[in-house]
Design a protein around this motif. Structure first.
Motif, short mmCIF file in Angstrom:
data_model
loop_
_atom_site.label_atom_id
_atom_site.label_comp_id
_atom_site.label_asym_id
_atom_site.label_seq_id
_atom_site.Cartn_x
_atom_site.Cartn_y
_atom_site.Cartn_z
N GLY A 364 1.05 17.12 -3.93
CA GLY A 364 1.67 17.04 -2.61
C GLY A 364 1.14 15.93 -1.74
O GLY A 364 1.60 15.74 -0.60
N GLU A 365 0.19 15.13 -2.24
CA GLU A 365 -0.39 14.05 -1.44
C GLU A 365 0.46 12.78 -1.58
O GLU A 365 1.03 12.50 -2.64
N THR A 366 0.55 12.02 -0.48
CA THR A 366 1.23 10.73 -0.50
C THR A 366 0.18 9.63 -0.46
O THR A 366 -0.62 9.55 0.47
N VAL A 367 0.21 8.79 -1.49
CA VAL A 367 -0.78 7.72 -1.62
C VAL A 367 -0.05 6.38 -1.65
O VAL A 367 0.91 6.20 -2.40
N GLY A 368 -0.50 5.47 -0.80
CA GLY A 368 0.05 4.13 -0.79
C GLY A 368 -0.84 3.18 -1.59
O GLY A 368 -2.06 3.36 -1.64
N ILE A 369 -0.26 2.18 -2.21
CA ILE A 369 -1.02 1.18 -2.96
C ILE A 369 -0.60 -0.19 -2.46
O ILE A 369 0.59 -0.54 -2.46
N LEU A 370 -1.57 -0.97 -2.04
CA LEU A 370 -1.33 -2.32 -1.50
C LEU A 370 -2.14 -3.32 -2.30
O LEU A 370 -3.25 -3.01 -2.76
N GLY A 371 -1.62 -4.49 -2.46
CA GLY A 371 -2.36 -5.53 -3.16
C GLY A 371 -1.53 -6.79 -3.29
O GLY A 371 -0.30 -6.76 -3.16
N ILE A 497 7.52 8.01 -7.55
CA ILE A 497 6.87 6.70 -7.54
C ILE A 497 7.86 5.66 -7.05
O ILE A 497 8.92 5.47 -7.66
N LEU A 498 7.52 4.98 -5.98
CA LEU A 498 8.37 3.92 -5.42
C LEU A 498 7.61 2.61 -5.52
O LEU A 498 6.62 2.39 -4.81
N ASP A 499 8.06 1.73 -6.40
CA ASP A 499 7.36 0.47 -6.65
C ASP A 499 8.04 -0.66 -5.88
O ASP A 499 8.98 -1.28 -6.35
N ASP A 500 7.51 -0.91 -4.68
CA ASP A 500 8.03 -1.98 -3.83
C ASP A 500 9.56 -1.87 -3.71
O ASP A 500 10.29 -2.86 -3.80
N SER A 501 10.02 -0.64 -3.48
CA SER A 501 11.45 -0.36 -3.56
C SER A 501 12.19 -0.55 -2.25
O SER A 501 13.38 -0.24 -2.16
N LEU A 502 11.51 -1.05 -1.23
CA LEU A 502 12.17 -1.32 0.06
C LEU A 502 12.05 -2.79 0.45
O LEU A 502 12.30 -3.15 1.59
N THR A 507 13.64 -4.15 8.16
CA THR A 507 12.64 -3.19 8.66
C THR A 507 13.30 -1.98 9.33
O THR A 507 12.80 -0.86 9.25
N GLU A 508 14.45 -2.21 9.97
CA GLU A 508 15.14 -1.10 10.63
C GLU A 508 15.63 -0.08 9.61
O GLU A 508 15.46 1.13 9.78
N THR A 509 16.25 -0.59 8.52
CA THR A 509 16.72 0.30 7.44
C THR A 509 15.54 0.96 6.75
O THR A 509 15.60 2.14 6.38
N GLU A 510 14.45 0.19 6.58
CA GLU A 510 13.25 0.75 5.96
C GLU A 510 12.73 1.95 6.76
O GLU A 510 12.40 3.00 6.18
N GLU A 511 12.67 1.81 8.06
CA GLU A 511 12.18 2.90 8.91
C GLU A 511 13.09 4.12 8.80
O GLU A 511 12.61 5.27 8.74
N ALA A 512 14.40 3.88 8.75
CA ALA A 512 15.35 5.00 8.63
C ALA A 512 15.17 5.73 7.30
O ALA A 512 15.18 6.97 7.23
N ILE A 513 14.99 4.96 6.22
CA ILE A 513 14.80 5.57 4.89
C ILE A 513 13.51 6.38 4.85
O ILE A 513 13.49 7.53 4.39
N LEU A 514 12.42 5.81 5.37
CA LEU A 514 11.13 6.51 5.36
C LEU A 514 11.20 7.78 6.20
O LEU A 514 10.61 8.81 5.85
N GLN A 515 11.94 7.72 7.30
CA GLN A 515 12.11 8.91 8.14
C GLN A 515 12.87 9.99 7.37
O GLN A 515 12.51 11.17 7.40
N SER A 530 3.76 -1.18 -2.14
CA SER A 530 4.50 -2.12 -1.28
C SER A 530 3.60 -3.27 -0.86
O SER A 530 2.37 -3.17 -0.86
N HIS A 531 4.26 -4.39 -0.51
CA HIS A 531 3.55 -5.51 0.13
C HIS A 531 3.53 -5.32 1.64
O HIS A 531 2.76 -5.96 2.34
N ARG A 532 4.42 -4.45 2.13
CA ARG A 532 4.54 -4.23 3.58
C ARG A 532 3.64 -3.07 4.01
O ARG A 532 3.78 -1.96 3.50
N ILE A 533 2.81 -3.32 4.96
CA ILE A 533 1.96 -2.26 5.49
C ILE A 533 2.79 -1.24 6.25
O ILE A 533 2.47 -0.05 6.28
N SER A 534 3.91 -1.67 6.85
CA SER A 534 4.77 -0.74 7.58
C SER A 534 5.29 0.37 6.68
O SER A 534 5.54 1.49 7.12
N THR A 535 5.44 0.08 5.38
CA THR A 535 5.90 1.09 4.42
C THR A 535 4.81 2.11 4.13
O THR A 535 5.09 3.29 3.88
#
Length: 583
Positions: A364-371, A497-502, A507-515, A530-535
């Motif tokens: 149930g944990e959500t983990v982000g991976i950046l690099g 698993i979402l691999d850089d899928s946004l 950014t507006e659509t990204e926020e709507a999808i994440l919501q 993701s490469h985006r920290i906002s994600t």
């Protein structure tokens, strides 16, 4: 069986229909053997007694009846033997395709698509010819040759038969010798065709890039190279094939010349009748086909062997990733992931893609991976999906080594949205329900709404029945990404698993999808790359990878306060956003 050993079970299962086909073929051959003898009898009656009209009719009736029987049995052997050959083609193509589905991704990185397509088309067709036409010609060559020789010796003259067969040893030597050369050259033809197919497929797949860089002429030149090589290899085969047939025909002609001279003298001397001479020439004409059939058989079998060898080279490949012994008895996964001292190197690579990775992810944990690009993010996901084999004991799910978890359970439990959002050339609805969940249209609508692509689909004339074209060519990058997200969600997976899928959406659509996805994430293990920290900033934890190692880990608020790669990327993206807003 040699090269055809894999087809034993098919031949065994279809031995009855093959036997019936061969029996019908033998019936045709037996019927054909009576015709020369009948013509000989008629010739003798005409020359000795004269044949009245009423005497001619019975012979004519026999010939017509015999011809009808031959036609009927010829139809039957074509249905049985050639029908089996077609079923063999189907079975072998299914076997090859099924095996290709089981092979690991690394196999496809080292084998070109065009070559694999040539295996599935040209090579399988050559095998079908070998076990269809090849069987027919083999029976003809063996039975007709034997039966005709017996008829010639027993009913006409053994001396004339012996004289007619003088060129035969030389003819057989030519057939065998040429057959070996044909085998080698046909294999080269198949390889050249595979290269041509691959070049063509690659060009069509990348036609937009070709046009975008105005490289049509350059591509035409590259195509001409493989096309010329294909022609050159075919011409090598044609030259030997073109020499083979005139040589065999010449040797067959020698037999007729000998019979014409020696047999004519025997008729003049009264050793044989004119009818015998006519029948003998008819038999000799019939004998030419089975002798030539030996050449055909050698050619077809050699081609079939060469093609079957190429197919066997694929079927002999052992999948690098497959279910291993002592599988864990699991019905579902809860999503607990443990990575311990994971170091992974791609086959043939000089250095590890991942090194010393340690990570614990709770259910149930959500983990982000950046690099940065090339830091090992996608490699880590490939190992979690077991597209490649991690070392034993380095990755466990629910306490079980990932290599002991059945592949079907593992992959059905994971909803995966890859970087390369591949869509199939079918409708949007079928692409969304690619996992074959038999979802209703209402379900498809629900998940496309969550992925923020529903309104786009509604604008299409055919809506969910819209055909997306090859690789989704009719859709934008953002639309493809969002359909891929819906495709992963509709599986109702325990691990998402979402691999850089946004990356292709604004950014507006990204926020709507994440919501929208917040409710979906509840109770599931989620890995966001993701490469985006906002994600990533809403994740429970964020892992920062650099050069295959974990260099930072924590929440968004913790990481922005720590000097390091995360803070550097965050500040740069913040600056880019400010510049964009000013612009």
């Amino acid at each position: 069986m040699g090269s055809f050993y894999r087809l034993r079970s098919f031949l065994r299962d279809n031995r009855l229909t093959y036997s019936l086909g061969i029996a019908a073929l033998l019936a045709v051959n037996i019927g054909q053997l009576f015709i020369p003898r009948l013509l000989g009898i008629m010739t003798d009656k005409i020359s000795e007694e004269g044949l009245q009209h009423r005497d001619f009719l019975p012979y004519l009736g026999i010939l017509v009846g015999l011809s009808l029987l031959i036609a009927a049995f010829r139809y039957l052997w074509r249905i049985f033997v050639m029908g089996n050959a077609r079923r063999l083609e189907y079975s072998l193509r299914r076997m090859l395709f099924g095996h290709l589905q089981d092979l690991s991704p690394e196999f496809f990185t080292s084998h070109k698509t065009g070559d694999l397509m040539a295996h599935a088309t040209n090579d399988i067709r050559a095998v079908r010819m070998a076990l269809g036409n090849g069987i027919v010609m083999t029976v003809d060559a063996v039975f007709l040759t034997t039966a005709i020789l017996i008829m010639m010796v027993r009913t006409i003259s053994w001396k004339l038969t012996l004289m007619a067969l003088l060129p035969l040893p030389l003819m057989l030597a030519v057939v065998v010798g040429f057959g070996r050369v044909i085998h080698t050259r046909f294999k080269a033809v198949q390889e050249a065709f595979a290269a041509l197919t691959d070049r063509t497929q690659e060009n069509f797949a990348g036609i937009r890039v070709v046009k975008g860089f105005a490289q049509e002429e350059a591509e035409l030149t590259r195509f001409a190279e493989v096309n010329e090589q294909n022609v050159a290899m075919n011409m090598r085969l044609v030259r030997i094939w073109g020499l083979f047939w005139p040589l065999v025909s010449y040797l067959a002609g020698l037999s007729f010349t000998i019979v014409l001279g020696y047999g004519g003298m025997m008729v003049i001397n009264g050793a044989i009748s004119l009818g015998d001479f006519v029948a003998f020439n008819s038999y000799l004409g019939m004998l030419t086909w089975p002798i030539l059939a030996i050449g055909w058989v050698m050619n077809i079998i050699q081609r079939g062997r060469a093609s079957m060898d190429r197919i066997n080279s694929i079927l002999d490949e052992v999948p690098a990733v497959q279910d291993e012994p002592a599988l864990a008895e699991l019905k579902r996964l809860s999503g607990e992931i443990t990575i311990k001292d994971l170091t992974f190197t791609y086959p043939g690579a000089p250095s590890p893609a991942l090194e010393g990775i340690n990570l614990q992810i709770a259910p149930g944990e959500t983990v982000g991976i950046l690099g940065r690009t090339g830091s090992g993010k996608t490699t880590l996901l490939n190992l979690l999906l077991r597209l490649y084999n991690p070392p034993y004991g380095t990755i466990t799910l629910d306490g079980h080594d990932i290599r002991r978890i059945p592949l079907e359970l593992l992959r059905t439990s994971i909803g995966y949205v890859p970087q390369d959002n591949f869509l199939f050339s079918t409708s949007i609805k079928e692409n969304v329900d690619f996992a074959a969940t038999d979802a209703s249209l209402d379900d498809v609508v629900k998940f496309t709404e969550l992925a923020e692509v529903y309104r786009d689909i509604k604008d299409f004339p055919s809506q969910f029945d819209t055909m997306v074209g090859e690789r989704g060519v009719t859709l934008s990058g953002g639309q493809k990404q969002r359909i891929a997200i819906a495709r992963a969600l509709i599986k109702d997976p325990q691990v998402l698993i979402l691999d850089d899928s946004l990356s292709a959406v604004d950014t507006e659509t990204e926020e709507a999808i994440l919501q929208n996805l917040k409710g979906v994430f509840d109770g599931r293990t989620v890995i966001l790359v993701s490469h985006r920290i906002s994600t990533l900033q809403g994740a429970d934890r964020i892992v920062v990878l650099d050069q295959g190692r974990i260099v930072q880990m924590g929440t968004h608020d913790e990481l922005v306060q720590q000097p390091g790669l995360y803070q550097e990327i965050y500040q740069r993206q913040l600056l880019e956003k400010e510049i964009e807003s000013v612009g």
